[in-house]
Structures are given as structure tokens and as C-alpha cells.
Design an enzyme around this catalytic site. Sequence first.
Site, PDB file in Angstrom:
ATOM      1  N   GLN A 104       0.838  -1.213   0.000  1.00 35.09           N
ATOM      2  CA  GLN A 104       0.000   0.000   0.000  1.00 35.09           C
ATOM      3  C   GLN A 104       0.867   1.255   0.000  1.00 35.09           C
ATOM      4  O   GLN A 104       0.527   2.268  -0.588  1.00 35.09           O
ATOM      5  CB  GLN A 104      -0.914  -0.009   1.239  1.00 35.09           C
ATOM      6  N   PRO A 131      -5.568  -5.345   4.740  1.00 32.86           N
ATOM      7  CA  PRO A 131      -6.248  -6.068   3.656  1.00 32.86           C
ATOM      8  C   PRO A 131      -5.652  -7.468   3.497  1.00 32.86           C
ATOM      9  O   PRO A 131      -4.432  -7.626   3.515  1.00 32.86           O
ATOM     10  CB  PRO A 131      -5.933  -5.215   2.415  1.00 32.86           C
ATOM     11  N   ASP A 297     -10.751   4.521   2.459  1.00 35.79           N
ATOM     12  CA  ASP A 297      -9.495   5.217   2.761  1.00 35.79           C
ATOM     13  C   ASP A 297      -8.414   4.886   1.733  1.00 35.79           C
ATOM     14  O   ASP A 297      -7.535   5.688   1.456  1.00 35.79           O
ATOM     15  CB  ASP A 297      -9.018   4.916   4.194  1.00 35.79           C
ATOM     16  N   GLN A 298      -8.548   3.692   1.116  1.00 37.49           N
ATOM     17  CA  GLN A 298      -7.517   3.270   0.168  1.00 37.49           C
ATOM     18  C   GLN A 298      -7.638   4.006  -1.174  1.00 37.49           C
ATOM     19  O   GLN A 298      -6.705   4.021  -1.962  1.00 37.49           O
ATOM     20  CB  GLN A 298      -7.577   1.752  -0.013  1.00 37.49           C
ATOM     21  N   HIS A 320     -10.052   6.211   9.370  1.00 35.91           N
ATOM     22  CA  HIS A 320      -8.955   6.017   8.409  1.00 35.91           C
ATOM     23  C   HIS A 320      -9.144   6.930   7.203  1.00 35.91           C
ATOM     24  O   HIS A 320      -8.196   7.515   6.694  1.00 35.91           O
ATOM     25  CB  HIS A 320      -8.925   4.565   7.917  1.00 35.91           C
TER      26      HIS A 320
HETATM   27  N1  LIG Z   1     -10.641  -6.257   6.764  1.00 35.88           N
HETATM   28  C1  LIG Z   1     -10.009  -5.397   5.979  1.00 35.88           C
HETATM   29  N2  LIG Z   1     -10.169  -5.460   4.650  1.00 35.88           N
HETATM   30  C2  LIG Z   1      -9.535  -4.599   3.832  1.00 35.88           C
HETATM   31  N3  LIG Z   1      -8.716  -3.621   4.257  1.00 35.88           N
HETATM   32  C3  LIG Z   1      -8.525  -3.503   5.587  1.00 35.88           C
HETATM   33  C4  LIG Z   1      -9.147  -4.381   6.513  1.00 35.88           C
HETATM   34  N4  LIG Z   1      -8.776  -4.017   7.767  1.00 35.88           N
HETATM   35  C5  LIG Z   1      -7.956  -2.951   7.628  1.00 35.88           C
HETATM   36  N5  LIG Z   1      -7.798  -2.640   6.321  1.00 35.88           N
HETATM   37  C6  LIG Z   1      -6.993  -1.538   5.744  1.00 35.88           C
HETATM   38  O1  LIG Z   1      -5.685  -1.622   6.274  1.00 35.88           O
HETATM   39  C7  LIG Z   1      -5.174  -0.317   6.539  1.00 35.88           C
HETATM   40  C8  LIG Z   1      -4.839  -0.260   8.026  1.00 35.88           C
HETATM   41  O2  LIG Z   1      -4.300   0.972   8.368  1.00 35.88           O
HETATM   42  P1  LIG Z   1      -3.744   1.229   9.882  1.00 35.88           P
HETATM   43  O3  LIG Z   1      -3.174   2.580   9.909  1.00 35.88           O
HETATM   44  O4  LIG Z   1      -4.804   0.902  10.868  1.00 35.88           O
HETATM   45  O5  LIG Z   1      -2.725   0.049   9.961  1.00 35.88           O
HETATM   46  P2  LIG Z   1      -1.261  -0.152  10.373  1.00 35.88           P
HETATM   47  O6  LIG Z   1      -0.276   0.531   9.526  1.00 35.88           O
HETATM   48  O7  LIG Z   1      -1.047  -1.623  10.578  1.00 35.88           O
HETATM   49  O8  LIG Z   1      -1.132   0.565  11.671  1.00 35.88           O
HETATM   50  P3  LIG Z   1      -1.456   0.196  13.034  1.00 35.88           P
HETATM   51  O9  LIG Z   1      -0.642  -1.014  13.447  1.00 35.88           O
HETATM   52  O10 LIG Z   1      -0.966   1.450  13.478  1.00 35.88           O
HETATM   53  O11 LIG Z   1      -2.923  -0.070  13.077  1.00 35.88           O
HETATM   54  C9  LIG Z   1      -6.250   0.658   6.073  1.00 35.88           C
HETATM   55  O12 LIG Z   1      -6.024   1.028   4.749  1.00 35.88           O
HETATM   56  C10 LIG Z   1      -7.519  -0.187   6.174  1.00 35.88           C
HETATM   57  O13 LIG Z   1      -8.560   0.217   5.315  1.00 35.88           O
END
Ligand SMILES: Nc1ncnc2c1ncn2[C@@H]1O[C@H](COP(=O)(O)OP(=O)(O)OP(=O)(O)O)[C@@H](O)[C@H]1O
Length: 360
Positions: A104, A131, A297-298, A320
Site C-alpha cells: 500500500q 487487507p 481510505d484506500q 482512516h
Molecule cells: N478487513 C479489511 N479489509 C480490507 N482492508 C482492511 C481491513 N482491515 C484494515 N484494512 C486496511 O488496512 C489499513 C490499516 O491501516 P492502519 O493505519 O490501521 O494500519 P497499520 O499501519 O497496521 O497501523 P497500526 O498497526 O498502526 O494499526 C487501512 O487502509 C484499512 O482500510
Amino acid sequence: MNNSVVEIDGSFLEGGGQALRNALSLSAILKRPVRVVKIRANRPQPGLSHQHLHGVNLLRDITNANVTGNQLRSTELQFMPTTISGGSFKVETGTAASITLVYQMIMPALLYADKPSRTTAGGGTNVSFSPQVEYMQQVLQPNLKRFGICFDLKVLKHGFYPRGDGRCELAVEPLRSLKAAELIDFGRFSGFEGIAYYSGRLPKSVGDDMQHAAKREIHRLWTNYDCTIDVIKYDTAKQRHNGGGIHITARTTTGCVLGAGTVGQKIIKGHLIGLNAACELSGYIKNELCVDDHMQDQLIIYMALGSGISRIRTGPLTKHTRTAIYVAELMTGVKFNIDYDTSGRILLSCEGIGHRNAYI
Ligand SMILES: Nc1ncnc2c1ncn2[C@@H]1O[C@H](COP(=O)(O)OP(=O)(O)OP(=O)(O)O)[C@@H](O)[C@H]1O
């Protein structure tokens, strides 16, 4: 080109890793140096985790950037990119860090590279709160196609928490500029399909439970629609690497593609996982949304970069999404507009900057 350093507050709203990913992606594309402070301030263990650090270092290599603060748990980072080179890249997280979140961070920049790229990554393929690879292949890919984006994601081996050991390959075709996309016409719902997977020493009944629970819920609501959920045993690096989960995709006659899924935790309750995913997806379809909660958000970064006005019809904006908007507005100067249609659904729009690839 504006060379002043943009400061991004990583604690704003969601306060997770996404502000960092979007800030660095836009920094690379716009060649604007960025400083991200209070990184992941709202998470139990703030600062860069493995996933973020590997993403940062990979993006550094792709953009020949000067970086300070790229250490594990660092809460402040400065990134000064120079070029964007395609080619072959490799990253080994050595953990169950989400491969899709590493992708991403780099994918937007690779679209503006001088040549096609191929990036192999080792880590987790199906990790909670990110994701799943199936979501990236089946839901993100068709949604990004609307912007003219072409990528191919191959899963060479699945990997789960805590061991990781999954392996993927991402191929990205650069383009001259992104199109604006309209995702506002739901049309009619045309069907569901999905997979319920299990691996390692888990019995097939785990997959069967997920499948039955999801199908039961879907058939309760849509008796006339076909719903195929395949139960598949995934291949992992070692026989003992357990993992399980479900991913379901929904499609409409106008080409909307939405998804929902859940990854099992330590103890996998198949019936609950299957039911959760089916309920989440059914909610989107009942409300005739064109974009699911996670896709929101993506898409923000691509809406901000596209040529012309992009519009999406979606549910209430997630934190997000609001965070992604904050970063995109600050870095590109675009303005996102939030309107409501007659049924109370959100119409999110923005006129993108029509950024041009400097190399092709
Ligand atoms: N079930 C899902 N299906 C698709 N996309 C998801 C799902 N769960 C989370 N995401 C996506 O993953 C991303 C998570 O971002 P986030 O900042 O929470 O994660 P991260 O970098 O692992 O940080 P953190 O550990 O700080 O949560 C977002 O783009 C969110 O839309």
C-alpha cells in the site's frame, strides 16, 4: 516544485500507520520532503513497527530518498525523495508484517516510476487489521482499474501471524496520469463469491464452519442469488503453520466490487468468522453502497492525484478515511467535499491535481 518540508501529525484522528504510508507515498510522487511526527501515537506500541520500517526502507530504495528516523519504534521520520525508479525490488520482513500494507505504501509511487516494477515481499499475507491478499486481488484491483491503474499480485505462499513466511510478488505498470473515477452508480446487486481457507494442522471442519455460516446468512437475506464460497486448504512454508479466515466479494451490474473478510485469531471460531464477514458485506449491499468501508481510505490518494473530479458513494466515513483526507489535502492542496444523497449515503468527491508522470 515546492521544496518546503511538510509536517504531518501522525497522531491525528486514527493515529495509526496509514498517515505515514500516505504521507510518504505522496512525498515520493510530488517530490515534496515530508516530516511525520508522533508516528502511530494512538497505538499501544507507538512508532514504526516492522511493517512500517520495511515499507519506508523499500520506498527509500525506489525513490533514492534521504531518510532520517527510520529505526524500529521511531516516532519521527524525515523523508526527502529524489527520483522514482522501477525495476526489481525485494523485501524480507522476517515477521508476520502485512505484505499488503507494505505494498500500500509503495504502489502509488511505482505508478509514477520510469519503468515497470516487480516487488517480491516476505511476511504475512492474511493479517488482522489489514487487507488480506484476496481483498487486494479481488476488490482493490477492480476498483483501481477505474483510475486506469494496472497491477498484478501473485501469492506464492500464504503466511499468517505469528510466523509470517508468506511470499508475494507485485507487478506494477507505470502510467502517464491517473484518470478520475466515478463509483456512484450501484446498479443491481449481482452475486457473492468467496473462499474460506485453513492451513497447517487445522482440520477442514474450520473451513466448512466458516463457509456454512456465511452461506446461511447470505441465503437468509437473498434467497434467489447464487453464492459460491469455496473451502480451500492453503499451502504454507511449514506444515505446522496454522491459519484460517474468510474473504467474500460482492459484485453489482454496474461493476461495483465490494469485499469483507475476517482472519482467525489464535482460537478460530469458524461459524463466528463466517457470520461476521457475511453480515458486514450484506450491510453494504442492503444500503446499495458502491465502496466498502475499507476501500474508502484506500481510494483517497488516487482521487487526489487523478485528472478531474472523482466521486464515490459510500457509508459513513471511517477515521482512516478522514485521516487519509487530512494527509492528501495537506500534501496536494485538493479539497474533498462530503455530500449526502436522498437516502443519507455519503457522496465523497474531489477534483484531483492530475499529476503527470515525469518519466513517460
Ligand atoms: N478487513 C479489511 N479489509 C480490507 N482492508 C482492511 C481491513 N482491515 C484494515 N484494512 C486496511 O488496512 C489499513 C490499516 O491501516 P492502519 O493505519 O490501521 O494500519 P497499520 O499501519 O497496521 O497501523 P497500526 O498497526 O498502526 O494499526 C487501512 O487502509 C484499512 O482500510
